[in-house]
Design a protein around this motif. Structure first.
Motif, short mmCIF file in Angstrom:
data_model
loop_
_atom_site.label_atom_id
_atom_site.label_comp_id
_atom_site.label_asym_id
_atom_site.label_seq_id
_atom_site.Cartn_x
_atom_site.Cartn_y
_atom_site.Cartn_z
N THR A 215 -0.13 -14.59 -6.30
CA THR A 215 -0.86 -14.48 -7.57
C THR A 215 0.04 -14.83 -8.75
O THR A 215 -0.42 -15.32 -9.78
N ASN A 216 1.32 -14.56 -8.59
CA ASN A 216 2.26 -14.75 -9.70
C ASN A 216 3.03 -16.06 -9.63
O ASN A 216 4.13 -16.18 -10.18
N GLY A 217 2.46 -17.03 -8.94
CA GLY A 217 3.01 -18.38 -8.98
C GLY A 217 4.14 -18.68 -8.04
O GLY A 217 4.80 -19.72 -8.16
N VAL A 218 4.37 -17.80 -7.07
CA VAL A 218 5.43 -18.05 -6.09
C VAL A 218 5.03 -19.21 -5.18
O VAL A 218 3.87 -19.29 -4.75
N ASP A 219 5.95 -20.12 -4.90
CA ASP A 219 5.61 -21.21 -3.98
C ASP A 219 6.59 -21.33 -2.82
O ASP A 219 6.49 -22.27 -2.01
N VAL A 220 7.53 -20.40 -2.72
CA VAL A 220 8.41 -20.29 -1.56
C VAL A 220 8.67 -18.80 -1.37
O VAL A 220 8.80 -18.07 -2.36
N MET A 221 8.72 -18.38 -0.10
CA MET A 221 8.95 -16.94 0.14
C MET A 221 9.98 -16.70 1.24
O MET A 221 10.22 -17.56 2.09
N THR A 222 10.53 -15.51 1.19
CA THR A 222 11.39 -15.04 2.27
C THR A 222 11.13 -13.55 2.46
O THR A 222 10.37 -12.94 1.69
N GLY A 223 11.76 -12.99 3.46
CA GLY A 223 11.60 -11.55 3.70
C GLY A 223 12.45 -11.14 4.88
O GLY A 223 12.94 -11.99 5.63
N THR A 224 12.65 -9.86 5.00
CA THR A 224 13.49 -9.38 6.10
C THR A 224 12.91 -8.09 6.68
O THR A 224 12.19 -7.37 5.99
N ALA A 225 13.23 -7.85 7.92
CA ALA A 225 12.77 -6.71 8.75
C ALA A 225 11.53 -7.10 9.53
O ALA A 225 10.90 -8.13 9.28
N GLN A 226 11.20 -6.19 10.47
CA GLN A 226 10.19 -6.55 11.47
C GLN A 226 8.78 -6.66 10.92
O GLN A 226 7.91 -7.24 11.55
N MET A 227 8.52 -6.09 9.73
CA MET A 227 7.15 -6.14 9.21
C MET A 227 6.83 -7.47 8.53
O MET A 227 5.70 -7.69 8.12
N VAL A 228 7.82 -8.37 8.42
CA VAL A 228 7.56 -9.61 7.68
C VAL A 228 6.57 -10.53 8.38
O VAL A 228 6.10 -11.49 7.78
N VAL A 229 6.25 -10.23 9.63
CA VAL A 229 5.26 -11.09 10.30
C VAL A 229 3.96 -11.13 9.49
O VAL A 229 3.26 -12.15 9.49
N GLY A 230 3.65 -10.05 8.79
CA GLY A 230 2.45 -10.03 7.95
C GLY A 230 2.59 -10.98 6.77
O GLY A 230 1.64 -11.69 6.40
#
Lengths: 329, 309
Positions: A215-230
């Motif tokens: 919603t806030n204009g992000v066009d690349v993402m990352t994340g860490t830990a096992q819940m990032v599959v969502g």
């Protein structure tokens, strides 16, 4: 006849003695208490052994060890008391190496490890052994791969706004995200929006956190830990490139995972096992870095990465290795 | 803070809140029906967990989202039947039996996932369906009428549950056996049959909640629900055993969660404040419902096994 028999008997006894001595020597040379001297290794970990993240990275690492071993796993031990029971159980059962794969297990280990001085406990992520002589600690310099991923994210982002989905502000999540932010901002990103969902396992919150970033204009993402599959699922549905860490997550989104920082714990595990074979059962701290090969950036050939962005990432890797780039940690 | 009060962000936050509320609502409505008949089911989370797995696995194998939803309902019915036999036929303590169902669902879904799937694999997600005309209303349409069918189903179930409980003979029987099973029995109402039906309906809805969760995410992971079913049970209490109250609680919980996530994304809540902010949904929902919810009393025979002797 008798005279001719005696030398034969002596020879036979000598041979028998030699075989027994050799066998005894052989026993002392073997590393483990398993069948044929194989090491008995156990992993106690908080999430599923096939989570494509933290726990799987350790299971994959043990399976990559270049020596005979027998592996037992107790995973999904979100409750620390359950993990403590498993750790103690393995030690009582005579397992040679017990890997307590979770920062949160440190308190339990401090109680259990002194009771089993012959057992090697491997604990992480942690930067100290709590003064225990039979504990090896390990810690990934996750900021290093985070920095490289940040460089990649900034290179492919058009909006300059990058989203991060983290779990709880602790352990390697902090270092990875910190390194990522530093790399992205140093490479031209205008904003790195970070959301800690407050949970290592809540896939729904990770998914909605990713939606909020979009919603806030992000066009690349990352994340860490096992819940990032969502979050990866949301990225995939919205055609958003994803930078991964801990394990290779390409299978989750073959066309959109740009690269994965992969933990190769086996690099430091081999060192620990060598030390144990030489009589040192613990007391040292090991770090995974890009330099020692414990951290590896695996690029996804299925993602069409511009060559100049790849070059910038390679330069960042070299800069971190030679110390010319400071990730801030 | 100003960034939050833009139309696009507010619309996205409301839409997120509705999505987050959906599984709580489905599970909470089902539990309401069960509790109205006097049966407390603390196993909702386990039913959701196992149903979510079967929905996921069915879609993974067939690619058909509706087969997945039906599989989840089927699992809910089977789990409901097990629970009904335990609590009605064997007159077991409901609280402990529910915990048993929870552990069974959690453990079995974990085991089956490891054996049949292994590493998480993405599946198709339920597509959004625009409600004709309503979805065209500026902003409101985007926030409320561009969701998937299971989300609409959850909200349609609210008036349906009200009608079922207050306007049908079955609903009257459910309330009667929940308040005074011996009186209902003396009037010829089959307490066992009514409770069987209420449990099966409740568990089928918990199963559908599991489907809504996993098919909305497009991925499964062990312990996917993260205790969501227990919050659904709590919402029944806070909602005073009324479907509208449960809906209000589910929406409040979802909206606060969505707002917190949006504020984090906008850096309105700094990273250093994340830990405190994570508690906000539970704390605000509890406080708000404690003050605002109409005082209602639990069914008089809640958790009490029925025996003619």
């Amino acid at each position: 006849m008798n005279q001719s028999k005696r030398p034969a008997l002596k020879l036979l006894l000598a041979l028998l003695a030699f075989v027994m001595v050799a066998a005894a020597c052989g026993d002392s040379d073997t590393e483990g208490s398993g069948e044929d001297g194989a090491l008995r290794i156990a992993i106690v970990a908080p999430s599923a052994s096939d989570d494509l993240a933290f726990t799987q990275s350790m299971v994959d690492a043990v399976n990559a060890l270049d020596r005979p071993f027998e592996l037992e796993i107790t995973d999904g031990t979100f409750v620390v008391e359950d993990a403590a029971a498993a750790i103690r159980g393995y030690a009582e059962d005579g397992v040679d190496i017990v890997i307590a794969h979770g920062t949160q297990y440190g308190g339990s280990l401090a109680e259990i490890a002194p009771d089993f001085p012959e057992t090697t406990f491997v604990w992480g992520t942690s930067t100290d052994t709590q003064g225990l002589d039979n504990v090896f600690a390990y810690n990934p310099a996750a900021d290093e791969g985070g920095y490289v991923n940040g460089v990649l994210a900034a290179g492919i982002s058009e909006s300059g706004v990058i989203g991060v989905v983290g779990p709880i502000e602790a352990g390697d999540a902090v270092t990875y995200i910190g390194g990522f932010e530093a790399g992205a901002l140093a490479s031209g990103a205008s904003s790195v929006n970070i959301t800690y969902t407050g949970s290592f396992g809540d896939v729904t919150l990770a998914s909605e956190a990713a939606q909020a970033h979009l919603t806030n204009g992000v066009d690349v993402m990352t994340g860490t830990a096992q819940m990032v599959v969502g979050a990866v699922s949301v990225a995939t549905a919205n055609d958003i490139p994803w930078l991964a860490t801990q394990a290779d997550q390409t299978s989750l989104s073959p066309g959109l995972v740009v690269a994965s920082q992969v933990y190769r714990w086996e690099v430091v595990l081999e060192e620990m096992l060598d030390l144990r074979a030489d009589g040192t059962v613990g007391g040292q701290v090991f770090e995974l870095t890009l330099e020692n090969g414990g951290l590896v950036i695996e690029f996804n050939d299925g993602f069409d990465l511009p060559s100049e962005v790849r070059d910038a990432a390679d330069a960042a890797i070299e800069g971190i290795k030679d110390g010319s780039i400071d990730t801030g940690f | 803070m100003g960034d939050f009060f833009t139309a696009s962000v507010l619309v996205a936050t409301i839409a997120s809140g509705v999505r987050l509320a959906t599984p709580y609502l489905l599970a909470g409505l089902g539990e309401t029906i069960g509790q109205k008949s006097g049966v407390l089911n603390l196993g909702v989370d386990g039913v959701m967990q196992l149903s979510a797995f079967f929905a996921y696995y069915t879609v993974l194998k067939t690619g058909n989202l509706w087969y997945g939803s039906l599989a989840a309902i089927g699992v809910g019915l089977v789990m409901g039947l097990i629970y009904a036999v335990i609590t009605i036929e064997f007159e077991a303590t409901q609280g402990i039996s529910g915990i048993g169902i929870f552990i069974l669902g959690l453990g079995l879904s974990d085991l089956l996932f490891r054996e049949l799937v292994g590493t998480p694999k993405p599946i198709r997600r339920l597509p959004s369906v625009d409600i004709p005309l309503l979805s065209d209303i500026p902003k409101v349409g985007e926030a409320l009428f561009q969701h998937n069918l299971l989300t609409y189903t959850a909200f349609v179930f609210v008036p349906l549950s009200v009608l079922l409980l207050s306007r049908t003979t079955f609903g009257l029987n459910v309330r009667a056996v929940g308040e005074n099973p011996h009186a209902a029995d003396s009037l010829g109402v089959s307490v066992e049959r009514t409770r069987y039906a209420a449990i099966l309906i409740g568990n089928a809805m918990a199963g559908l909640a599991g489907a809504a969760l996993v098919l909305g995410l497009g991925i499964f992971q062990p312990n996917l629900t993260q205790g969501l079913g227990f919050i659904a049970v709590a919402l029944v209490y806070f909602g005073s055993w009324r479907p509208a109250g449960v809906m209000a609680g589910a929406l409040l919980y979802g909206m606060v969660n969505a707002t917190v996530l949006q504020w984090k994304a906008l850096n309105i809540i700094p990273v250093s404040g994340s830990v405190l902010a994570n508690m906000a949904p539970a704390v605000i929902t509890i406080v708000a419902l404690a003050f605002l919810a109409r005082r209602g009393s639990a069914p008089a025979a809640l958790s009490q096994p029925f025996s003619r002797h």
